[in-house]
Design an enzyme around this catalytic site. Structure first.
Site, mmCIF file in Angstrom:
data_model
loop_
_atom_site.group_PDB
_atom_site.id
_atom_site.type_symbol
_atom_site.label_atom_id
_atom_site.label_comp_id
_atom_site.label_asym_id
_atom_site.label_seq_id
_atom_site.Cartn_x
_atom_site.Cartn_y
_atom_site.Cartn_z
ATOM 1 C CG ASP A 47 -0.122 -0.022 2.539
ATOM 2 O OD1 ASP A 47 1.116 0.028 2.496
ATOM 3 O OD2 ASP A 47 -0.755 -0.084 3.608
ATOM 4 C CD GLU A 76 0.549 -6.588 3.307
ATOM 5 O OE1 GLU A 76 0.476 -5.365 3.173
ATOM 6 O OE2 GLU A 76 1.308 -7.127 4.144
ATOM 7 C CD GLU A 97 0.124 4.611 4.362
ATOM 8 O OE1 GLU A 97 -0.857 5.204 4.873
ATOM 9 O OE2 GLU A 97 1.287 5.055 4.426
ATOM 10 C CG HIS A 125 5.778 4.677 10.223
ATOM 11 N ND1 HIS A 125 5.025 4.803 9.069
ATOM 12 C CD2 HIS A 125 5.688 3.378 10.559
ATOM 13 C CE1 HIS A 125 4.524 3.632 8.739
ATOM 14 N NE2 HIS A 125 4.905 2.751 9.624
ATOM 15 N NE ARG A 178 3.197 10.127 4.107
ATOM 16 C CZ ARG A 178 4.049 10.929 3.501
ATOM 17 N NH1 ARG A 178 3.758 12.181 3.311
ATOM 18 N NH2 ARG A 178 5.213 10.482 3.068
ATOM 19 C CG HIS A 222 10.082 6.086 10.282
ATOM 20 N ND1 HIS A 222 10.354 7.055 9.358
ATOM 21 C CD2 HIS A 222 9.492 5.077 9.599
ATOM 22 C CE1 HIS A 222 9.939 6.654 8.160
ATOM 23 N NE2 HIS A 222 9.408 5.448 8.279
HETATM 24 C C1 UD1 Z 1 6.333 5.103 3.889
HETATM 25 C C2 UD1 Z 1 4.988 4.655 3.319
HETATM 26 C C3 UD1 Z 1 4.183 3.940 4.390
HETATM 27 C C4 UD1 Z 1 4.980 2.837 5.058
HETATM 28 C C5 UD1 Z 1 6.289 3.405 5.561
HETATM 29 C C6 UD1 Z 1 7.134 2.293 6.145
HETATM 30 C C7 UD1 Z 1 3.911 6.069 1.620
HETATM 31 C C8 UD1 Z 1 3.104 7.267 1.359
HETATM 32 N N1 UD1 Z 1 4.228 5.838 2.911
HETATM 33 O O1 UD1 Z 1 6.057 6.096 4.872
HETATM 34 O O2 UD1 Z 1 3.027 3.377 3.797
HETATM 35 O O3 UD1 Z 1 4.234 2.322 6.131
HETATM 36 O O4 UD1 Z 1 6.995 4.003 4.471
HETATM 37 O O5 UD1 Z 1 8.132 2.785 6.958
HETATM 38 O O6 UD1 Z 1 4.284 5.383 0.702
HETATM 39 N N2 UD1 Z 1 13.708 8.744 5.509
HETATM 40 C C9 UD1 Z 1 15.082 8.709 5.501
HETATM 41 N N3 UD1 Z 1 15.692 7.509 5.229
HETATM 42 C C10 UD1 Z 1 15.004 6.371 4.990
HETATM 43 C C11 UD1 Z 1 13.606 6.414 5.015
HETATM 44 C C12 UD1 Z 1 12.963 7.615 5.277
HETATM 45 O O7 UD1 Z 1 15.746 9.704 5.713
HETATM 46 O O8 UD1 Z 1 15.617 5.331 4.750
HETATM 47 C C13 UD1 Z 1 13.017 10.024 5.792
HETATM 48 C C14 UD1 Z 1 13.107 11.023 4.611
HETATM 49 O O9 UD1 Z 1 13.247 12.321 5.109
HETATM 50 C C15 UD1 Z 1 11.738 10.862 3.962
HETATM 51 C C16 UD1 Z 1 10.862 10.630 5.175
HETATM 52 O O10 UD1 Z 1 11.643 9.795 6.024
HETATM 53 O O11 UD1 Z 1 11.375 12.008 3.218
HETATM 54 C C17 UD1 Z 1 9.533 10.005 4.924
HETATM 55 O O12 UD1 Z 1 9.619 8.875 4.065
HETATM 56 P P1 UD1 Z 1 8.324 8.458 3.181
HETATM 57 O O13 UD1 Z 1 8.652 7.237 2.398
HETATM 58 O O14 UD1 Z 1 7.832 9.647 2.446
HETATM 59 O O15 UD1 Z 1 7.208 8.145 4.248
HETATM 60 P P2 UD1 Z 1 7.125 7.101 5.425
HETATM 61 O O16 UD1 Z 1 6.441 7.790 6.551
HETATM 62 O O17 UD1 Z 1 8.425 6.469 5.655
HETATM 63 N N1 UDP Z 2 11.424 -3.045 11.299
HETATM 64 C C1 UDP Z 2 12.816 -3.142 11.255
HETATM 65 N N2 UDP Z 2 13.566 -2.280 12.022
HETATM 66 C C2 UDP Z 2 13.003 -1.334 12.807
HETATM 67 C C3 UDP Z 2 11.588 -1.227 12.830
HETATM 68 C C4 UDP Z 2 10.834 -2.088 12.066
HETATM 69 O O1 UDP Z 2 13.358 -3.995 10.555
HETATM 70 O O2 UDP Z 2 13.742 -0.593 13.476
HETATM 71 C C5 UDP Z 2 10.614 -3.946 10.465
HETATM 72 C C6 UDP Z 2 9.506 -4.696 11.166
HETATM 73 O O3 UDP Z 2 9.955 -5.948 11.654
HETATM 74 C C7 UDP Z 2 8.460 -4.869 10.072
HETATM 75 C C8 UDP Z 2 8.667 -3.655 9.193
HETATM 76 O O4 UDP Z 2 9.949 -3.141 9.509
HETATM 77 O O5 UDP Z 2 8.706 -6.020 9.293
HETATM 78 C C9 UDP Z 2 7.598 -2.637 9.475
HETATM 79 O O6 UDP Z 2 7.925 -1.437 8.866
HETATM 80 P P1 UDP Z 2 7.149 -0.102 9.147
HETATM 81 O O7 UDP Z 2 6.531 -0.143 10.498
HETATM 82 O O8 UDP Z 2 8.096 0.996 8.840
HETATM 83 O O9 UDP Z 2 6.037 -0.082 7.995
HETATM 84 P P2 UDP Z 2 4.546 -0.637 7.917
HETATM 85 O O10 UDP Z 2 4.563 -2.085 8.237
HETATM 86 O O11 UDP Z 2 3.727 0.172 8.872
HETATM 87 O O12 UDP Z 2 4.148 -0.351 6.506
#
Ligand code: UD1
Ligand code: UDP
Length: 384
Positions: A97, A119, A133, A211, A213, A244
C-alpha cells in the site's frame, strides 16, 4: 522465459517481497526475475537489501528529505515508466500500500503490462486511515490482474468489490515467511551495546515504533508523553524505541522522550536484531502495519496506536488492541497489562492468522499456474 519484474521502495515492502524474490530466483531456468527499487526509502531499504542479499537491476534513488506525496508519486512513476518500457516484462509484482506500490501498478498499466498485487485486499473502509495507504492499496487492486490476498478476510473484501474468484489467491502473508527465517531462540545482540546491555530477566522491555502520516504532530506527541509517564511509573520497564528516519517523527521523539535513562531512542534496527528483540520484549506499542502481523505470531500483545486497522484477524484473536493516540488510554491499557498477569497472558497468546511461512511458495505457484508453467494450482492458505 517468463519475465517478471518486482518493484518496491520502502523497508516493509522489501522485507515482505524478499521471500518472493528468493522463490522466483530458484526458477532461473523458467523465469527471468529482476528487481527495481524506487528507493522511496534509502538507508532503511538498504538495510533489508543487504540482509537478504537482493541486488536490484535498477535503483531510482528517489528519496529526498521531507519528501511529500506528490514528489514520490511523480519521481516513481516517471522512473518506473522509463524502465518498464525498455524491459517489457510479462508481469510486474508490487506489494501492499505504499506510494511506490501504486506508482508501480499505474506505470505497468499505462504500458499494458499485467500486474500482480502481493498483500492484496486489506481494507479499513476509511479512505483517510491509514493515509494514503488505504487508497494506494485500493487503487492498486483496481489495476491488478492477480491478487495475492494473505487471508480469507482480505480475499472476501476483493470478492465484495467484484474481483473474479479466479484472479484471487489466498496465500498467507510473506511477512511470516521472513519472520520464521529470521527469529532464532537464544539470539545474541552482538552488534548493539544497548540491546546487549539490557538485563532481559529482570526488566520488562516495551518495544515502540511510530511513523504513520495521519498521526504526525500532536497525536504522536500525546503518545510520547504517555510513554514517558509509563517509564516514570514502572522503574523495571525499559522502553526501546528505534526511531523512524522521518524528520517529522525524529524531532518530536527527541523533544518528548530524550534524556530518560529508561527510554532508549535508537536508530532503525536491522530487521534481524529488530524481530529478535520483538521476540524478547513483553509488549509492543506501534502504529506499524507489519508489526501487527509479526508480534501476534511471536505471542506478544500489541497496543495499536491507530483508530482503524486493515488487519482484523489478530484483533479477533485478542492479541492486538486498537487504542488510538489517546494518552490516558495508552497509560491505562499499558498499566493493566503490566499489573494484571491474567490479562497479559490472555493477550499474549501466540496466534498465526497471517501465515505459515509458505506464502511466497504459493504466490510463485499461482504465477506458474497462470502462465502455464505448471498444471497444479496453489493450495489455499488456511490458518492452523
Ligand atoms: C512510507 C509509506 C508507508 C509505510 C512506511 C514504512 C507512503 C506514502 N508511505 O512512509 O506506507 O508504512 O513508508 O516505513 O508510501 N527517511 C530517511 N531515510 C530512509 C527512510 C525515510 O531519511 O531510509 C526520511 C526522509 O526524510 C523521507 C521521510 O523519512 O522524506 C519520509 O519517508 P516516506 O517514504 O515519504 O514516508 P514514510 O512515513 O516512511
Ligand atoms: N522493522 C525493522 N527495524 C526497525 C523497525 C521495524 O526492521 O527498526 C521492520 C519490522 O519488523 C516490520 C517492518 O519493519 O517487518 C515494518 O515497517 P514499518 O513499520 O516501517 O512499515 P509498515 O509495516 O507500517 O508499513
Amino acid at each position: 522465459m517468463l519475465k517478471i519484474i518486482t518493484i518496491f521502495g520502502t523497508r516493509p515492502e522489501a522485507i515482505k517481497m524478499a521471500p518472493v524474490v528468493k522463490e522466483l530466483n530458484k526458477l532461473a531456468d523458467q523465469i527471468d526475475s529482476k528487481v527495481i527499487v524506487t528507493a522511496q526509502h534509502r538507508q532503511m531499504l538498504d538495510q533489508v537489501l543487504e540482509l537478504f542479499s537482493i541486488y536490484p537491476e535498477h535503483d531510482l534513488n528517489i528519496m529526498r528529505q521531507g519528501q511529500n506525496l506528490f514528489d514520490i508519486t511523480r519521481r516513481a512513476l516517471d522512473g518506473l515508466g522509463k524502465i518498464l518500457e525498455t524491459e517489457k516484462p510479462d508481469l510486474v509484482l508490487v506489494h501492499g500500500d505504499t506510494t511506490t506500490t501504486f506508482a508501480g501498478a499505474l506505470a505497468a498499466y499505462y504500458l499494458q503490462i499485467s500486474v500482480g498485487h502481493v498483500e492484496a485486499g486489506l481494507r479499513t473502509g476509511n479512505k483517510y486511515s491509514p493515509f494514503p495507504e488505504e487508497m494506494n492499496r485500493h487503487l492498486t487492486g483496481v489495476l491488478a490482474d492477480m491478487h495475492f490476498a494473505p487471508t480469507a478476510a482480505s480475499a472476501a473484501n476483493l470478492t465484495r468489490e467484484g474481483v473474479p474468484e479466479e484472479k484471487i489467491f489466498v496465500t498467507g502473508n510473506t511477512v511470516i515467511d521472513a519472520l520464521r527465517a529470521t527469529v532464532k531462540d537464544g539470539y545474541v545482540f552482538s552488534q548493539n551495546s544497548i540491546l546487549s546491555g539490557i538485563a532481559y530477566e529482570q526488566k520488562r522491555v516495551i518495544l515502540v515504533t511510530t511513523h504513520r502520516r495521519e498521526n504526525l504532530g500532536e497525536p504522536l506527541r500525546e503518545v510520547y508523553r504517555g510513554i514517558r509517564q509509563i517509564a516514570e511509573n514502572y522503574p523495571d520497564v525499559e522502553v526501546v524505541f528505534p526511531v523512524h528516519m522521518n524528520p517529522a517523527v525524529r524531532g518530536p521523539v527527541q523533544e518528548e522522550l530524550g534524556n530518560n535513562p529508561q527510554i532508549h531512542l535508537i536508530e532503525p534496527l536491522d530487521y534481524e536484531p529488530f524481530v529478535n528483540l520483538m521476540n524478547r520484549c513483553c509488549l509492543v506499542l506501534t502504529d506499524s502495519g507489519g508489526m501487527q502481523e509479526e508480534a501476534p505470531s511471536l505471542g506478544k500483545p500489541v497496543l495499536v496506536l491507530r483508530d482503524t486497522t486493515e488487519r482484523p484477524e489478530a484483533l479477533d484473536a485478542g492479541t492486538v488492541c486498537l487504542i488510538g493516540c489517546d494518552r490516558g488510554k495508552l497509560v491505562d491499557m499499558t498499566a493493566n497489562l503490566l499489573d494484571n498477569q491474567n490479562l497479559y497472558y490472555k493477550m499474549a497468546n501466540a496466534v498465526n492468522p497471517y501465515g505459515d511461512g509458505l506464502a511466497a511458495e504459493r504466490i510463485v505457484q499461482a504465477i506458474k499456474f497462470k502462465y502455464g508453467l505448471t498444471d497444479k494450482p496453489p493450495k489455499k492458505f488456511i490458518p492452523a
